[in-house]
Design a protein around this motif. Structure first.
Motif, short mmCIF file in Angstrom:
data_model
loop_
_atom_site.label_atom_id
_atom_site.label_comp_id
_atom_site.label_asym_id
_atom_site.label_seq_id
_atom_site.Cartn_x
_atom_site.Cartn_y
_atom_site.Cartn_z
N TYR A 1 -46.94 -25.04 79.32
CA TYR A 1 -46.48 -25.02 80.72
C TYR A 1 -47.53 -25.57 81.68
CZ TYR A 1 -43.08 -22.14 78.40
OH TYR A 1 -42.11 -21.71 77.54
N THR B 1 -46.73 -30.06 74.98
CA THR B 1 -45.39 -30.41 74.49
C THR B 1 -44.65 -31.32 75.47
OG1 THR B 1 -43.27 -29.50 73.79
CG2 THR B 1 -44.42 -28.29 75.50
N SER C 1 -41.48 -30.81 75.59
CA SER C 1 -40.22 -30.05 75.69
C SER C 1 -39.93 -29.53 77.10
CB SER C 1 -40.26 -28.84 74.76
OG SER C 1 -40.25 -29.25 73.42
N LYS C 2 -40.95 -29.22 77.86
CA LYS C 2 -40.73 -28.53 79.12
C LYS C 2 -40.79 -29.54 80.27
CE LYS C 2 -40.53 -24.94 76.47
NZ LYS C 2 -41.65 -24.26 75.87
N ARG D 1 -37.70 -32.88 70.26
CA ARG D 1 -38.72 -32.30 69.39
C ARG D 1 -39.96 -33.16 69.26
NH1 ARG D 1 -38.73 -28.62 70.37
NH2 ARG D 1 -39.83 -27.79 68.57
C1 LIG Z 1 -41.86 -23.64 74.77
C2 LIG Z 1 -43.17 -23.36 74.14
C3 LIG Z 1 -43.73 -24.27 73.26
C4 LIG Z 1 -43.04 -25.57 72.99
O1 LIG Z 1 -42.59 -25.69 71.73
P1 LIG Z 1 -41.97 -27.08 71.25
O2 LIG Z 1 -41.94 -26.91 69.79
O3 LIG Z 1 -42.93 -28.16 71.67
O4 LIG Z 1 -40.63 -27.22 71.88
C5 LIG Z 1 -44.96 -23.99 72.70
N1 LIG Z 1 -45.63 -22.88 73.03
C6 LIG Z 1 -45.14 -21.99 73.90
C7 LIG Z 1 -45.94 -20.80 74.26
C8 LIG Z 1 -43.89 -22.20 74.47
O5 LIG Z 1 -43.38 -21.31 75.31
#
Ligand SMILES: *Cc1c(COP(=O)(O)O)cnc(C)c1O
Length: 353
Positions: free
Chosen positions: A185, A212, A214-215, A223
């Motif tokens: 984050y 990541t 992802s966020k 992924r």
């Molecule tokens: C969302 C999150 C991730 C991200 O995981 P991905 O596999 O990259 O989607 C990693 N660590 C934490 C603490 C998270 O909350």
């Protein structure tokens, strides 16, 4: 005799992802509510035309990340989400009898991946104010400890460690214990005292940083994530990499996302501003969310957790509930956040009767 999987997997709980409810307000998985920009979608579409070929393992992405982050390419490893890199880190560092240390409650994947790798999880309770207890973490390190996960900002509470306390911690951790700063984050952090883990990784030989797409980069479904680690660790991560697990579409998406990162980061600033607005409103409504540096808030509802979760579900708002502890609510669009706030206001905080 029947085939028998490893006996120690029998009581290993499966990873439980956030619930998905079509058409509902989905505030359960800390995704950013907006789809990827057109430039990224176009790059994925373009990459799909080459999907008959295997992905290039020494991808252009590593060089690009190394340039953006001002680190050596040899220190960068990409993975099929940072969850996959967590698994690789454990595999690369731990054998039987080794321990992985992390706070609890924390990211759901840590205990599952640790046990799946045959290592032992050891947890340290969060402080009363929902923060990492770094002193207790130090005290819990012993000869078996090989790796410590520190999620900063912390999932699920949103609290963040600041420069001074983290430096003091890292100075005290034995040099052979790898500290993984999980910065999923990072892009939502607005407190200038919360350090960029890469700065710390430059000063300490036993620090790795996980990030990541992802966020903030809005590619949770594609992924892809990356780790910046000391060279020997990075080399080991490549050895335990499942071949070809970062696919061509994910690589193209990540490269394109980096092209438009200013646009993506501007949206993160808006999400962070929404986080402050929602937190203020929740405080006014009698809740006590701790200050958050992520794109989510934590409500320490204890016994009222289940009732609050059902109350939100009845209004088609999906949040992440941890029974008996509290709920984590992601920051969505302003309209989604308003829907959640309306639900929170109409919930009887004290049990009726
Ligand atoms: C969302 C999150 C991730 C991200 O995981 P991905 O596999 O990259 O989607 C990693 N660590 C934490 C603490 C998270 O909350």
């Amino acid at each position: 005799m029947p085939v028998t999987p490893r006996a120690d997997l029998a009581d290993l709980p499966a990873f439980v992802p956030g619930r998905k409810l079509p058409g509902a307000v989905n505030l359960a998985s800390n995704e950013v509510a907006y789809p990827p920009p057109d430039h990224v979608v176009d790059a994925i579409t373009q990459a799909a035309t080459g999907a008959n070929r295997y992905p290039n393992p020494d991808s252009a992405l590593i060089d690009r990340l190394a340039m953006c982050l001002d680190v050596d390419a040899g220190e960068v490893v990409v993975g099929n989400g940072s969850v996959s890199l967590c698994a690789q880190l454990i595999q690369a560092m731990c054998g039987p009898g080794h321990t992985v240390l992390f706070a609890w409650r924390s990211f759901e994947a840590y205990p599952v991946l640790t046990r799946a790798a045959g290592a032992r999880p050891r947890t340290v309770a969060l402080t009363q104010d929902h923060r990492h207890d770094l002193d207790a973490t130090l005290a819990a390190i012993d000869d078996t400890t090989r790796l410590v996960f520190v999620s900063n900002p912390h999932n699920p509470t949103g609290t963040a460690l600041r420069m001074q306390e983290l430096v003091r911690f890292l100075e005290a951790v034995p040099g052979d214990v790898l500290v993984v700063l999980d910065e999923a984050y990072r892009e939502f952090v607005t407190d200038p005292e919360v350090p960029d883990g890469l700065v710390l990784a430059r000063s300490f030989d036993n620090v790795a940083v996980l990030r990541t797409f992802s966020k903030a980069y809005r590619l949770a479904g594609a992924r892809i994530g990356y780790c910046v680690a000391p060279e020997p660790v990075a080399a080991a991560l490549r050895k335990v990499y499942v071949p070809f697990s970062v696919n061509v579409l994910a690589q193209a998406a990540a490269l394109a996302a980096l092209d438009v990162r200013h646009e993506l980061l501007a949206r993160c600033a808006e999400v962070a501003a929404e986080r402050e607005r929602v937190r203020t409103r929740l405080l006014q409504a009698g809740y006590a969310p701790p200050p958050s540096q992520g794109n989510y808030l934590w409500l320490d509802l204890g016994e009222r957790t289940g009732a609050f979760d059902r109350h939100c579900m009845d209004r088609r708002i999906v949040i992440r509930a941890f029974d008996g502890e509290g709920v984590r609510v992601s920051i969505g669009t302003p309209r989604e956040n308003d829907a959640f706030l309306a639900a929170a206001r109409s919930f009887p905080l004290a049990p009726v009767g």
